[in-house]
Scaffold this active site. Structure first.
Site, PDB file in Angstrom:
ATOM      1  N   LYS A 190     -34.287  18.664  18.054  1.00 26.30           N
ATOM      2  CA  LYS A 190     -33.770  18.879  16.696  1.00 26.30           C
ATOM      3  C   LYS A 190     -34.839  19.571  15.865  1.00 26.30           C
ATOM      4  O   LYS A 190     -35.895  18.991  15.599  1.00 26.30           O
ATOM      5  CB  LYS A 190     -33.406  17.560  16.008  1.00 26.30           C
ATOM      6  N   GLU A 263     -47.074  12.761  16.687  1.00 20.42           N
ATOM      7  CA  GLU A 263     -48.104  13.669  16.183  1.00 20.42           C
ATOM      8  C   GLU A 263     -47.856  13.745  14.683  1.00 20.42           C
ATOM      9  O   GLU A 263     -46.900  14.372  14.241  1.00 20.42           O
ATOM     10  CB  GLU A 263     -47.951  15.015  16.889  1.00 20.42           C
ATOM     11  N   CYS A 297     -50.712  20.162   9.840  1.00 16.50           N
ATOM     12  CA  CYS A 297     -51.102  18.753   9.979  1.00 16.50           C
ATOM     13  C   CYS A 297     -52.606  18.607  10.157  1.00 16.50           C
ATOM     14  O   CYS A 297     -53.196  17.625   9.727  1.00 16.50           O
ATOM     15  CB  CYS A 297     -50.356  18.095  11.126  1.00 16.50           C
ATOM     16  N   GLU A 392     -52.219  12.922   2.212  1.00 17.03           N
ATOM     17  CA  GLU A 392     -51.958  14.273   2.687  1.00 17.03           C
ATOM     18  C   GLU A 392     -51.153  15.019   1.613  1.00 17.03           C
ATOM     19  O   GLU A 392     -50.112  14.542   1.173  1.00 17.03           O
ATOM     20  CB  GLU A 392     -51.130  14.175   3.977  1.00 17.03           C
TER      21      GLU A 392
HETATM   22  P1  NAI Z   1     -40.401  14.457   7.967  1.00 11.66           P
HETATM   23  O1  NAI Z   1     -41.321  13.647   8.780  1.00 11.66           O
HETATM   24  O2  NAI Z   1     -39.363  13.768   7.151  1.00 11.66           O
HETATM   25  O3  NAI Z   1     -39.604  15.483   8.915  1.00 11.66           O
HETATM   26  C1  NAI Z   1     -39.995  15.878  10.192  1.00 11.66           C
HETATM   27  C2  NAI Z   1     -38.787  15.875  11.128  1.00 11.66           C
HETATM   28  O4  NAI Z   1     -38.302  14.548  11.288  1.00 11.66           O
HETATM   29  C3  NAI Z   1     -37.608  16.680  10.629  1.00 11.66           C
HETATM   30  O5  NAI Z   1     -36.980  17.295  11.735  1.00 11.66           O
HETATM   31  C4  NAI Z   1     -36.694  15.627  10.020  1.00 11.66           C
HETATM   32  O6  NAI Z   1     -35.351  16.006   9.987  1.00 11.66           O
HETATM   33  C5  NAI Z   1     -36.901  14.479  10.963  1.00 11.66           C
HETATM   34  N1  NAI Z   1     -36.643  13.145  10.412  1.00 11.66           N
HETATM   35  C6  NAI Z   1     -36.687  12.745   9.103  1.00 11.66           C
HETATM   36  N2  NAI Z   1     -36.412  11.434   9.017  1.00 11.66           N
HETATM   37  C7  NAI Z   1     -36.199  10.989  10.269  1.00 11.66           C
HETATM   38  C8  NAI Z   1     -35.882   9.709  10.819  1.00 11.66           C
HETATM   39  N3  NAI Z   1     -35.762   8.637  10.053  1.00 11.66           N
HETATM   40  N4  NAI Z   1     -35.749   9.608  12.152  1.00 11.66           N
HETATM   41  C9  NAI Z   1     -35.905  10.675  12.946  1.00 11.66           C
HETATM   42  N5  NAI Z   1     -36.190  11.911  12.484  1.00 11.66           N
HETATM   43  C10 NAI Z   1     -36.344  12.065  11.160  1.00 11.66           C
HETATM   44  O7  NAI Z   1     -41.234  15.404   7.058  1.00 11.66           O
HETATM   45  P2  NAI Z   1     -40.780  16.038   5.642  1.00 11.66           P
HETATM   46  O8  NAI Z   1     -40.049  15.111   4.758  1.00 11.66           O
HETATM   47  O9  NAI Z   1     -40.108  17.282   5.950  1.00 11.66           O
HETATM   48  O10 NAI Z   1     -42.212  16.252   4.968  1.00 11.66           O
HETATM   49  C11 NAI Z   1     -42.795  15.186   4.256  1.00 11.66           C
HETATM   50  C12 NAI Z   1     -44.272  15.167   4.416  1.00 11.66           C
HETATM   51  O11 NAI Z   1     -44.566  14.891   5.769  1.00 11.66           O
HETATM   52  C13 NAI Z   1     -44.990  16.463   4.124  1.00 11.66           C
HETATM   53  O12 NAI Z   1     -45.274  16.626   2.795  1.00 11.66           O
HETATM   54  C14 NAI Z   1     -46.211  16.287   4.959  1.00 11.66           C
HETATM   55  O13 NAI Z   1     -47.147  15.516   4.244  1.00 11.66           O
HETATM   56  C15 NAI Z   1     -45.736  15.526   6.161  1.00 11.66           C
HETATM   57  N6  NAI Z   1     -45.447  16.382   7.310  1.00 11.66           N
HETATM   58  C16 NAI Z   1     -46.345  16.432   8.309  1.00 11.66           C
HETATM   59  C17 NAI Z   1     -46.136  17.268   9.372  1.00 11.66           C
HETATM   60  C18 NAI Z   1     -47.106  17.352  10.482  1.00 11.66           C
HETATM   61  O14 NAI Z   1     -47.086  18.319  11.205  1.00 11.66           O
HETATM   62  N7  NAI Z   1     -47.923  16.370  10.677  1.00 11.66           N
HETATM   63  C19 NAI Z   1     -44.977  18.134   9.457  1.00 11.66           C
HETATM   64  C20 NAI Z   1     -44.043  17.957   8.379  1.00 11.66           C
HETATM   65  C21 NAI Z   1     -44.304  17.120   7.352  1.00 11.66           C
END
Ligand code: NAI
Length: 780
Positions: A190, A263, A297, A392
């Site tokens: 996804k 990750e 990240c 972050e």
């Molecule tokens: P997120 O962690 O909500 O989204 C990442 C992925 O997880 C997306 O595909 C989303 O649809 C999915 N997702 C969301 N909730 C889920 C759940 N309960 N179960 C399974 N999958 C789920 O990240 P978001 O809201 O887009 O960004 C929020 C913050 O997260 C950012 O500001 C940043 O600080 C951090 N982040 C860190 C990343 C990294 O590479 N370490 C990447 C993206 C966000």
């Protein structure tokens, strides 16, 4: 602008990339997309819009997957998996190679589509995201080819659910899909809801490559779809995203038997010493925090500067910030593009606005109108505890403080709940390589930053998650060892009413910090033999005893810095002392368990101690050849403090099988002994006492594992928990481990043949180590 003005300003002219082909690609598909399931696209359904964050224009409409869609995708993957694995390494390698070639063929389209969807500068998508994605498929074509010869005991896990974020949509897809497919798994992936387009283009090239249907399935949608994948009938979840969601997924998969890699986020330190080449270090920062608008990240988002050069460095940095070009991401001479979505712009803006500490410097540059643009920002003079030093931001915002000594730099760097990456800038190789091992991070870059390659494992420690992507270590998460996979049998302790052989109190104590200790509860329980004879009393440890053991283990840090040679000597000495008392131990084991297997158990125990004494100075790291001017040193480091719930069966051998690999690799351990047969562990304390084991390195608790499992899994100063106890404990451990995202290794109710090959080996050594990749300049 006149020629003379251009000559004066030396400004760049606009160099726009052509978007026609990407727009035509969208247009040809009616700008509406379904899911890619079982080799076909489904009809577009109810969903959401995907917009260009640089100008707000709608690019396409995407479908929100339903439970039925997710189910269909998982079933398609399941149907395809046996045949895919059965193709053999070479057969799969050819497909991976074909995908790599097609990624190359369509590289411009991928790059432009990525920029339209995500807002990153075209220069980055073109020169970094897309080439690294291709490299991942090439590299893993090689891994597929080598699987049978190099990993003969490994087999595919089955179906993998993969959930990726929006910051590197295509690259994260490659990181997830390439190793999974190489090892014979099928996937349901996804993409993030903001950036799904390159994943859908990738689905098309899967078809063009003739990939068997069902091997790759792509469903689109938001977090709710992610949750459905987590709950579905998959064998593994691989997640990249926020720590908050990672924690939820850890809790949701607890006890399900699904393998998991997380990750997550970071707040990676970027340390500049006074002897650094300051201009290079400033240029490095451009790559550390303004690369991809800081939505990385492993971004070097926490700048730590040596006090003597701080003012000079900040001045250079501010001057450089003013020269950063922020604007249309499709312009090839742009440095900083748009944030991914208005929600991220709001999040970053609010976080910065809420901060009153330090001094803020905003790049003197004009922001384009109408898109999700945020100016490069530097906040200096923060205290380590300030929110912006800990949280972050995930935007183009750099926070900073200064340090006086290398020791203070290390302390500040490690003052974080995260541990993903770190950067060291110094011209003194002694200093850089002295500091690198002290940093709590999965990746360390010396005089470089944000370097990534398929050959070097990527991943962190602490709340940055666990598991690695890339390199040999990344494969472990997509394979399991072939084995019998028999269910664990419950062992009911014997009962009886006999009286002790002697009238002396024989209550065995706990072993904490190198001393025998009475339990905090003051309680003990009788231990009966098969014949009903009372064999002794065992102390019942509680959470307070566990806390004391953790304290003792934490105090024994120097063990982790000791040499493999020394650790081997101590393991040999334990073996020697056990061998000297083997008859006595064999009798004890027979009395405890009934039967006559005790002698064999002791003998294998002695051998196993020798095995790990042998490994203590031989389980070495690697040097990865990476395609940059440097090498990545993959160092095997101890995990730290490991808590282990030892198996009920094989009470002596099981304890040794957990203890020996852990201490051989430099960890300190807290062992919760076999619950039905605890006296074997209590007797073993005497062996340890005569074997020169430093206090606190090994701690042994007896009592009810059920009572110890949860506090062990939740304890903030335990770095990993292993669980070979009763089936129900796997869930308790994994759920508890979600609290600080610690590594866990549980049996999920499967038995292990402790006397045989399953009871030892690389699986244990891997669990006892973290791989830290240290990138150092090397060669021309
Ligand atoms: P997120 O962690 O909500 O989204 C990442 C992925 O997880 C997306 O595909 C989303 O649809 C999915 N997702 C969301 N909730 C889920 C759940 N309960 N179960 C399974 N999958 C789920 O990240 P978001 O809201 O887009 O960004 C929020 C913050 O997260 C950012 O500001 C940043 O600080 C951090 N982040 C860190 C990343 C990294 O590479 N370490 C990447 C993206 C966000």
């Amino acid at each position: 602008m006149s020629v003379s003005e251009i000559f004066e300003s030396l400004d760049y002219g606009a160099a726009p990339e052509c978007v026609d082909e990407a727009q035509a690609w969208l247009e040809a598909r009616g700008r509406r997309f379904g899911h890619f399931i079982d080799g076909c696209f489904t009809a577009p359904g109810e969903g959401f819009e995907s917009r260009n964050p640089a100008n707000g224009q709608v690019l396409a409409e995407l479908s929100q997957a339903s439970a039925a869609d997710v189910d269909a995708a998982v079933r398609a993957a399941r149907r395809a998996q046996g045949k895919w694995a059965g193709l053999g390494g070479h057969g799969r390698a050819r497909y991976l190679y074909a995908l790599a070639r097609l990624l190359q063929k369509y590289s411009r389209l991928f790059a432009v589509l990525e920029v339209l969807d995500n807002g990153k500068p075209i220069r980055e998508a073109r020169d970094i995201d897309v080439p690294l994605a291709q490299r991942h498929f090439y590299y893993h074509a090689g891994m597929a080819q080598l699987m049978e010869s190099e990993l003969p005991d490994a087999e595919a896990l089955g179906v993998c659910g993969q959930i990726i974020p929006w910051n590197f949509p295509l690259l994260m897809l490659a990181w997830k899909i390439a190793p999974a497919l190489a090892m014979g798994n099928c996937v349901v992936l996804k993409p993030a809801e903001y950036t799904s387009l390159t994943a859908l283009l990738f689905a098309e090239i899967c078809r063009e490559a003739g990939l068997p249907k069902g091997v790759v399935n792509i469903v689109t949608g938001d977090g709710a779809v992610g949750e459905m994948i987590v709950q579905s009938d998959v064998d593994r979840i691989a997640f990249t995203g926020s720590t908050e969601v990672g924690r939820k997924i850890r809790a949701a998969t607890a006890g399900s038997g699904k393998a998991l890699s997380l990750e997550l986020g970071g707040k990676s330190p970027y340390i500049v010493f006074d002897d650094a080449d300051l201009d290079s270090a400033v240029e490095g920062l451009v790559d550390a925090i303004w690369f991809n608008q800081g939505q990385v990240c492993c971004a070097g988002s926490r700048l730590l500067v040596h006090e003597p050069v701080a003012e000079r460095f900040y001045a250079k940095l501010r001057a450089r910030m003013d020269r950063l070009r922020i604007g249309d991401p499709m312009d090839k001479s742009i440095d900083v593009g748009a944030l991914v979505d208005p929600m991220q712009l709001t999040r970053v803006s609010e976080m910065v606005a809420a901060n009153a500490a330090g001094e803020r410097y905003v790049a003197d540059t004009e922001l384009p109108q109408g898109g999700c643009f945020y100016p490069p920002t530097l906040i200096t003079g923060l205290n380590p505890a300030d929110a912006l030093m800990q949280e972050e931001i995930f935007g183009p915002v750099l926070v900073s403080t200064t340090f006086r000594t290398p020791a203070e730099a290390v302390q500040l760097a490690n003052n974080s709940r995260y541990g993903l990456a770190a950067t060291i800038w110094s011209e003194n190789i002694n200093l850089a390589l002295d500091v690198a091992p002290q940093l709590a991070a999965g990746i360390v870059w010396v005089n470089g930053t944000n370097l990534m390659d398929a050959a070097a494992g990527f991943g962190g420690v602490r709340e940055s998650g666990f598991g690695r992507e890339g390199g040999w270590e990344g494969l472990a998460g997509y394979t399991r060892l072939r084995g019998s996979r028999k269910r664990l049998k419950e062992i009911v302790p014997f009962s009886g009413d006999g009286s002790p052989e002697t009238s002396i109190d024989r209550t065995a104590k706990l072993y904490i910090g190198g001393k025998q200790a009475r339990p905090d509860s003051g309680y003990s329980a009788p231990v009966w033999g098969k014949s009903g004879a009372l064999l002794g009393q065992v102390s019942l440890a509680n959470r307070k005893d566990l806390r004391n053991a953790v304290e003792a283990a934490q105090a024994a840090k120097s063990w982790s810095r000791s040499t493999g040679h020394l650790r081997a000597q101590i393991l040999y000495y334990i073996a020697e002392n056990l061998a000297a008392r083997s008859d006595e131990f064999a009798r004890r084991l027979d009395a405890l368990q009934g039967g006559k297997a005790g002698a064999k158990e002791v003998e294998v125990g002695v051998r196993r101690l020798f095995t790990y004494a042998a490994w203590a100075d031989k389980y070495d790291g690697q040097v990865h050849g990476v395609p940059i001017r440097g090498v990545a040193l993959a160092m095997k480091e101890p995990v730290g403090v490991i808590g282990a719930l030892c198996p009920a069966e094989a009470p002596l051998l099981g304890l040794i099988s957990c203890m020996a690999p852990a201490i051989a690799m430099g960890n300190r351990v807290i062992l919760a002994a076999s619950e039905p047969f605890p006296l074997a562990a209590s007797d073993f304390i005497q062996v340890l006492e005569t074997s020169d084991v430093p206090a606190g390195v090994i701690n042994i608790l007896t009592g009810r594992q059920e009572e110890l499992a949860e506090p062990m899994a939740r304890h903030m100063d335990i770095d990993a928990v292993w669980c070979f106890g009763a089936e129900a404990l796997s869930c308790v451990v994994e759920r508890g481990a979600a609290s600080n995202i610690k590594r866990s290794w549980v049996n999920n109710g499967f038995a292990r043949d402790w006397l045989g090959a399953e009871g030892e080996g690389r699986e244990f050594l891997q669990a006892a180590t973290e791989v830290k990749n240290i990138w150092v300049p090397y060669g021309e």
